[in-house]
Structures are given as C-alpha cells and as structure tokens.
Motif scaffolding. Sequence first.
Motif, PDB file in Angstrom:
ATOM      1  N   MET A   1      98.774  12.703  35.693  1.00 37.12           N
ATOM      2  CA  MET A   1      97.334  12.726  35.538  1.00 37.12           C
ATOM      3  C   MET A   1      96.926  14.038  34.870  1.00 37.12           C
ATOM      4  SD  MET A   1      94.264  13.302  38.348  1.00 37.12           S
ATOM      5  CE  MET A   1      95.022  12.421  39.629  1.00 37.12           C
ATOM      6  N   VAL A   2      96.139  13.940  33.824  1.00 39.84           N
ATOM      7  CA  VAL A   2      95.580  15.106  33.157  1.00 39.84           C
ATOM      8  C   VAL A   2      94.184  15.316  33.731  1.00 39.84           C
ATOM      9  CG1 VAL A   2      94.807  16.044  30.952  1.00 39.84           C
ATOM     10  CG2 VAL A   2      96.912  14.727  31.062  1.00 39.84           C
ATOM     11  N   TYR A   3      93.873  16.536  34.116  1.00 40.10           N
ATOM     12  CA  TYR A   3      92.566  16.821  34.710  1.00 40.10           C
ATOM     13  C   TYR A   3      91.463  16.788  33.654  1.00 40.10           C
ATOM     14  CZ  TYR A   3      95.369  18.272  38.677  1.00 40.10           C
ATOM     15  OH  TYR A   3      96.256  18.297  39.714  1.00 40.10           O
ATOM     16  N   SER A   4      90.288  16.379  34.075  1.00 35.21           N
ATOM     17  CA  SER A   4      89.157  16.240  33.160  1.00 35.21           C
ATOM     18  C   SER A   4      88.661  17.598  32.682  1.00 35.21           C
ATOM     19  CB  SER A   4      88.010  15.498  33.852  1.00 35.21           C
ATOM     20  OG  SER A   4      87.439  16.314  34.856  1.00 35.21           O
ATOM     21  N   THR A   5      88.038  17.580  31.512  1.00 35.81           N
ATOM     22  CA  THR A   5      87.456  18.803  30.976  1.00 35.81           C
ATOM     23  C   THR A   5      86.323  19.287  31.877  1.00 35.81           C
ATOM     24  OG1 THR A   5      86.024  17.487  29.542  1.00 35.81           O
ATOM     25  CG2 THR A   5      88.047  18.322  28.574  1.00 35.81           C
ATOM     26  N   GLU A   6      85.695  18.357  32.572  1.00 37.70           N
ATOM     27  CA  GLU A   6      84.622  18.725  33.500  1.00 37.70           C
ATOM     28  C   GLU A   6      85.145  19.646  34.603  1.00 37.70           C
ATOM     29  OE1 GLU A   6      81.343  16.481  36.370  1.00 37.70           O
ATOM     30  OE2 GLU A   6      82.920  15.330  35.403  1.00 37.70           O
ATOM     31  N   LEU A   7      86.324  19.342  35.134  1.00 40.63           N
ATOM     32  CA  LEU A   7      86.915  20.201  36.156  1.00 40.63           C
ATOM     33  C   LEU A   7      87.362  21.541  35.574  1.00 40.63           C
ATOM     34  CD1 LEU A   7      89.138  17.792  38.308  1.00 40.63           C
ATOM     35  CD2 LEU A   7      87.112  19.052  39.046  1.00 40.63           C
ATOM     36  N   LEU A   8      87.881  21.516  34.372  1.00 33.64           N
ATOM     37  CA  LEU A   8      88.416  22.734  33.763  1.00 33.64           C
ATOM     38  C   LEU A   8      87.345  23.723  33.332  1.00 33.64           C
ATOM     39  CD1 LEU A   8      91.302  21.344  31.581  1.00 33.64           C
ATOM     40  CD2 LEU A   8      91.442  22.593  33.723  1.00 33.64           C
ATOM     41  N   LYS A   9      86.170  23.219  32.989  1.00 28.57           N
ATOM     42  CA  LYS A   9      85.112  24.079  32.451  1.00 28.57           C
ATOM     43  C   LYS A   9      84.846  25.310  33.306  1.00 28.57           C
ATOM     44  CE  LYS A   9      82.082  21.647  29.537  1.00 28.57           C
ATOM     45  NZ  LYS A   9      80.922  20.845  29.324  1.00 28.57           N
ATOM     46  N   GLY A  10      84.738  25.124  34.592  1.00 28.73           N
ATOM     47  CA  GLY A  10      84.406  26.233  35.481  1.00 28.73           C
ATOM     48  C   GLY A  10      85.564  27.149  35.818  1.00 28.73           C
ATOM     49  N   THR A  11      86.769  26.761  35.431  1.00 23.08           N
ATOM     50  CA  THR A  11      87.938  27.554  35.800  1.00 23.08           C
ATOM     51  C   THR A  11      88.664  28.176  34.608  1.00 23.08           C
ATOM     52  OG1 THR A  11      89.352  25.585  35.766  1.00 23.08           O
ATOM     53  CG2 THR A  11      88.352  26.178  37.874  1.00 23.08           C
ATOM     54  N   LEU A  12      88.250  27.847  33.417  1.00 20.01           N
ATOM     55  CA  LEU A  12      88.996  28.276  32.231  1.00 20.01           C
ATOM     56  C   LEU A  12      89.072  29.792  32.087  1.00 20.01           C
ATOM     57  CD1 LEU A  12      90.689  27.360  29.912  1.00 20.01           C
ATOM     58  CD2 LEU A  12      88.612  27.005  28.579  1.00 20.01           C
ATOM     59  N   LYS A  13      87.968  30.483  32.321  1.00 17.51           N
ATOM     60  CA  LYS A  13      88.008  31.952  32.218  1.00 17.51           C
ATOM     61  C   LYS A  13      88.983  32.541  33.231  1.00 17.51           C
ATOM     62  CE  LYS A  13      83.495  32.959  30.246  1.00 17.51           C
ATOM     63  NZ  LYS A  13      82.196  33.612  30.423  1.00 17.51           N
ATOM     64  N   THR A  14      88.974  32.005  34.443  1.00 16.29           N
ATOM     65  CA  THR A  14      89.887  32.497  35.477  1.00 16.29           C
ATOM     66  C   THR A  14      91.337  32.250  35.074  1.00 16.29           C
ATOM     67  OG1 THR A  14      88.199  32.022  37.132  1.00 16.29           O
ATOM     68  CG2 THR A  14      90.438  32.398  37.943  1.00 16.29           C
ATOM     69  N   ILE A  15      91.614  31.074  34.537  1.00 18.97           N
ATOM     70  CA  ILE A  15      92.973  30.739  34.099  1.00 18.97           C
ATOM     71  C   ILE A  15      93.435  31.726  33.022  1.00 18.97           C
ATOM     72  CG2 ILE A  15      94.343  29.027  32.823  1.00 18.97           C
ATOM     73  CD1 ILE A  15      92.601  26.856  34.256  1.00 18.97           C
ATOM     74  N   VAL A  16      92.599  31.952  32.029  1.00 18.72           N
ATOM     75  CA  VAL A  16      92.962  32.850  30.924  1.00 18.72           C
ATOM     76  C   VAL A  16      93.148  34.276  31.430  1.00 18.72           C
ATOM     77  CG1 VAL A  16      92.152  33.866  28.753  1.00 18.72           C
ATOM     78  CG2 VAL A  16      91.906  31.408  29.144  1.00 18.72           C
ATOM     79  N   LEU A  17      92.217  34.747  32.249  1.00 16.85           N
ATOM     80  CA  LEU A  17      92.339  36.116  32.772  1.00 16.85           C
ATOM     81  C   LEU A  17      93.622  36.286  33.581  1.00 16.85           C
ATOM     82  CD1 LEU A  17      88.625  36.747  33.827  1.00 16.85           C
ATOM     83  CD2 LEU A  17      89.861  37.870  31.956  1.00 16.85           C
ATOM     84  N   LYS A  18      93.956  35.301  34.408  1.00 17.38           N
ATOM     85  CA  LYS A  18      95.171  35.382  35.237  1.00 17.38           C
ATOM     86  C   LYS A  18      96.423  35.390  34.361  1.00 17.38           C
ATOM     87  CE  LYS A  18      97.700  35.028  39.032  1.00 17.38           C
ATOM     88  NZ  LYS A  18      98.738  36.021  39.033  1.00 17.38           N
ATOM     89  N   LEU A  19      96.456  34.548  33.348  1.00 15.99           N
ATOM     90  CA  LEU A  19      97.615  34.542  32.451  1.00 15.99           C
ATOM     91  C   LEU A  19      97.777  35.883  31.739  1.00 15.99           C
ATOM     92  CD1 LEU A  19      97.528  31.017  30.802  1.00 15.99           C
ATOM     93  CD2 LEU A  19      99.284  31.932  32.313  1.00 15.99           C
ATOM     94  N   LEU A  20      96.668  36.447  31.297  1.00 16.71           N
ATOM     95  CA  LEU A  20      96.750  37.751  30.630  1.00 16.71           C
ATOM     96  C   LEU A  20      97.172  38.846  31.608  1.00 16.71           C
ATOM     97  CD1 LEU A  20      93.646  37.598  28.263  1.00 16.71           C
ATOM     98  CD2 LEU A  20      96.067  37.319  27.666  1.00 16.71           C
ATOM     99  N   ALA A  21      96.743  38.742  32.855  1.00 12.87           N
ATOM    100  CA  ALA A  21      97.167  39.719  33.867  1.00 12.87           C
ATOM    101  C   ALA A  21      98.672  39.631  34.098  1.00 12.87           C
ATOM    102  CB  ALA A  21      96.411  39.486  35.176  1.00 12.87           C
ATOM    103  N   ASP A  22      99.197  38.420  34.084  1.00 14.51           N
ATOM    104  CA  ASP A  22     100.628  38.210  34.344  1.00 14.51           C
ATOM    105  C   ASP A  22     101.515  38.498  33.133  1.00 14.51           C
ATOM    106  OD1 ASP A  22      99.921  37.416  36.883  1.00 14.51           O
ATOM    107  OD2 ASP A  22     100.242  35.279  36.521  1.00 14.51           O
ATOM    108  N   ASN A  23     100.964  38.364  31.933  1.00 15.06           N
ATOM    109  CA  ASN A  23     101.782  38.444  30.715  1.00 15.06           C
ATOM    110  C   ASN A  23     101.425  39.582  29.772  1.00 15.06           C
ATOM    111  OD1 ASN A  23     103.525  35.837  30.812  1.00 15.06           O
ATOM    112  ND2 ASN A  23     101.476  35.198  31.424  1.00 15.06           N
ATOM    113  N   LYS A  24     100.543  40.471  30.177  1.00 19.97           N
ATOM    114  CA  LYS A  24     100.135  41.650  29.389  1.00 19.97           C
ATOM    115  C   LYS A  24      99.358  41.287  28.127  1.00 19.97           C
ATOM    116  CE  LYS A  24     102.158  44.288  32.333  1.00 19.97           C
ATOM    117  NZ  LYS A  24     101.486  44.184  33.599  1.00 19.97           N
TER     118      LYS A  24
END
Length: 113
Positions: A1-24
């Motif tokens: 199952m691929v999650y809807s864009t509606e669910l992702l909208k509110g979390t995308l900034k957090t996802i990107v920030l966390k990835l950058l924190a983990d990967n420099k």
Amino acid sequence: MVYSTELLKGTLKTIVLKLLADNKKMYGYEITQKVKEITGDKIQITEGALYPTLHALEADKLVTTEVEYIGKRVRKYYSLSPAGKVRTKEKINELTSFIQTMTLLLELKPKSI
C-alpha cells in the motif's frame, strides 16, 4: 500500500529534516530514493512535492545549499542549518506526540511481534 499524498502533506518537512539530520547532506533525487528504500516503497515522494518543500525549508533558513559539479551536471545538495537542527528535534517531537494522540483517538492497539 502506498500512502496518500493527503497523509504525507503534513509530514514531508519532518521527513526531509530527519533525513538531512541523519545523512548530513543530500540532493533531491537521493532523498526520494532513500525514502522509498527505508519505507519499502510505501512512501513515494514526487519531485512536485519535494522541491517546493526544500525551497520552503531554504526560505525559512532551516537548510543551506551547496552546488557541486559532477562532470557536466550540476547537483544541488541540501544540509541542515543550525536553526534546522533545532527545528528537526521540535518537528520530530511534535509528530511523535501527534502519533500517540491519534493512537489514543482511534483506539489502536500496538501490534505484537
């Protein structure tokens, strides 16, 4: 199952920030591929969603950019600014609290392994 864009909208900034924190530092395509890899393709971030998010984070001074030339190609890398490091922790705490609240609200039971 691929999650809807509606669910992702509110979390995308957090996802990107966390990835950058983990990967420099990371470039856009690398971010999309890492998310697919980590989530087993359940979360697929399109370029149309990612780049406006990266530009918003840059405008908010939460990320910095650096351009590298790879042969004839130009690659733009994103990394966290000092303010971005602080905001990442705040966003993760906020999302964690939200997930706990939704678990209570929806009366979800933790799955046993």
